[in-house]
Design a protein around this motif. Structure first.
Motif, PDB file in Angstrom:
ATOM      1  N   ILE A  99      -8.227   2.446  -2.004  1.00 25.64           N
ATOM      2  CA  ILE A  99      -9.168   2.766  -0.939  1.00 25.64           C
ATOM      3  C   ILE A  99      -9.539   4.227  -1.037  1.00 25.64           C
ATOM      4  O   ILE A  99      -8.665   5.097  -1.093  1.00 25.64           O
ATOM      5  CB  ILE A  99      -8.571   2.464   0.454  1.00 25.64           C
ATOM      6  N   THR A 100     -10.837   4.521  -1.081  1.00 23.07           N
ATOM      7  CA  THR A 100     -11.285   5.908  -1.155  1.00 23.07           C
ATOM      8  C   THR A 100     -11.155   6.578   0.209  1.00 23.07           C
ATOM      9  O   THR A 100     -10.906   5.921   1.230  1.00 23.07           O
ATOM     10  CB  THR A 100     -12.749   5.995  -1.609  1.00 23.07           C
ATOM     11  N   ASN A 125     -13.069   5.184   2.970  1.00 29.52           N
ATOM     12  CA  ASN A 125     -12.649   3.843   3.375  1.00 29.52           C
ATOM     13  C   ASN A 125     -13.348   2.721   2.614  1.00 29.52           C
ATOM     14  O   ASN A 125     -13.557   1.632   3.142  1.00 29.52           O
ATOM     15  CB  ASN A 125     -12.822   3.629   4.884  1.00 29.52           C
ATOM     16  N   LYS A 126     -13.709   2.990   1.360  1.00 27.86           N
ATOM     17  CA  LYS A 126     -14.282   1.955   0.505  1.00 27.86           C
ATOM     18  C   LYS A 126     -13.171   1.347  -0.345  1.00 27.86           C
ATOM     19  O   LYS A 126     -12.437   2.074  -1.022  1.00 27.86           O
ATOM     20  CB  LYS A 126     -15.367   2.541  -0.401  1.00 27.86           C
ATOM     21  N   LEU A 127     -13.050   0.028  -0.322  1.00 33.02           N
ATOM     22  CA  LEU A 127     -12.062  -0.674  -1.135  1.00 33.02           C
ATOM     23  C   LEU A 127     -12.639  -0.977  -2.510  1.00 33.02           C
ATOM     24  O   LEU A 127     -13.707  -1.594  -2.631  1.00 33.02           O
ATOM     25  CB  LEU A 127     -11.642  -1.978  -0.449  1.00 33.02           C
ATOM     26  N   HIS A 130      -3.158   2.621  -2.616  1.00 33.18           N
ATOM     27  CA  HIS A 130      -3.437   1.498  -3.502  1.00 33.18           C
ATOM     28  C   HIS A 130      -2.338   0.446  -3.414  1.00 33.18           C
ATOM     29  O   HIS A 130      -1.294   0.686  -2.794  1.00 33.18           O
ATOM     30  CB  HIS A 130      -3.623   1.961  -4.945  1.00 33.18           C
ATOM     31  N   PRO A 162       0.816  -1.218   0.000  1.00 36.03           N
ATOM     32  CA  PRO A 162       0.000   0.000   0.000  1.00 36.03           C
ATOM     33  C   PRO A 162       0.851   1.270   0.000  1.00 36.03           C
ATOM     34  O   PRO A 162       1.752   1.426   0.824  1.00 36.03           O
ATOM     35  CB  PRO A 162      -0.816  -0.137   1.290  1.00 36.03           C
ATOM     36  N   SER A 181     -11.541  -3.061  -5.685  1.00 37.06           N
ATOM     37  CA  SER A 181     -10.513  -4.048  -6.011  1.00 37.06           C
ATOM     38  C   SER A 181     -10.960  -4.968  -7.141  1.00 37.06           C
ATOM     39  O   SER A 181     -12.160  -5.121  -7.408  1.00 37.06           O
ATOM     40  CB  SER A 181     -10.157  -4.883  -4.778  1.00 37.06           C
TER      41      SER A 181
END
Length: 217
Positions: free
Chosen positions: A128-129, A132-134, A153, A106, A136
């Motif tokens: 990750i926004t 805190n949204k992944l 990322h 990361p 992938s």
């Protein structure tokens, strides 16, 4: 493969060239004078009359990089430090090689969006926004994925064979902040009490991580 890679490079140049993150150039070329003592937001231009084709050329990405290191990956840059002719052009490339199980851990690029094209193998990638949204996905040979500017990322090779990508950036020098190294291998070191409080672990765990990430003598 060659045709697909050519299309990737052309698309990268068209998209990033029309909306470069770096300031727009004010002359045809501005080959970086990397030895100049004067510091500006970028690099001082050397005399245009002294520019040569070598200022716009590199073979740095032609061969796989060695991945026998802590993370099992290696980033080989083709930025303004390697290609002085990129100065003020707002673009650069890199090649990233991954051993089986290797990871590009990361990290963030404070000055650039990144787009990767898979040369070989298969990778699990994600970012990750700030909410805190992944986001992938697993990507494989010939496929492309984008990492927005500034967001944390990663790329991970979970396969049994090596993998490699070509990465494009809309900056001549995108900058990279590896999260683990930034926090646990900074000089001077980040105080243990900051890290223990942040990660809710004890001092022994922090010191153990620091020892593992410390630069090799």
């Amino acid at each position: 493969m060659a045709a697909l890679l050519a299309l990737f490079v052309v698309a990268f140049a068209m998209v990033f060239g029309n909306s470069a993150a770096d300031p727009d150039l004010l002359q045809d070329i501005c080959v970086a004078d990397l030895a100049a003592g004067v510091k500006v937001n970028g690099f001082v231009c050397k005399n245009e009359a002294n520019a040569t084709a070598e200022d716009f050329f590199t073979t740095a990405l032609a061969k796989p990089g060695l991945t026998n290191n802590t993370f099992g990956s290696l980033v080989t840059a083709a930025n303004v430090l390697k290609v002085p002719g990129l100065n003020t052009l707002g673009v650069s490339l890199a090649r990233i090689d991954y051993a089986p199980g290797g990871i590009n851990p990361p990290h963030t690029h404070p000055r650039a969006t990144e787009i990767v094209y898979v040369l070989e193998g298969e990778l699990d990638v994600g970012f990750i926004t700030t909410a805190n949204k992944l986001i992938s996905k697993t990507i494989k040979k010939g496929e492309v994925f984008v990492f927005p500017k500034g967001l944390v990322h990663f790329q991970k090779n979970n396969g049994k064979v090596p993998a490699a990508v070509i990465a494009g950036f809309n900056s001549q020098l995108q900058g990279t902040a590896n999260i683990a190294l930034t926090l646990f291998a900074a000089t001077p070191p980040v105080p243990d009490n900051v890290l223990t409080k942040t990660f809710q672990v004890g001092t022994k765990e922090v010191e153990k991580i620091k020892s593992r990430l410390a630069p090799k003598a």
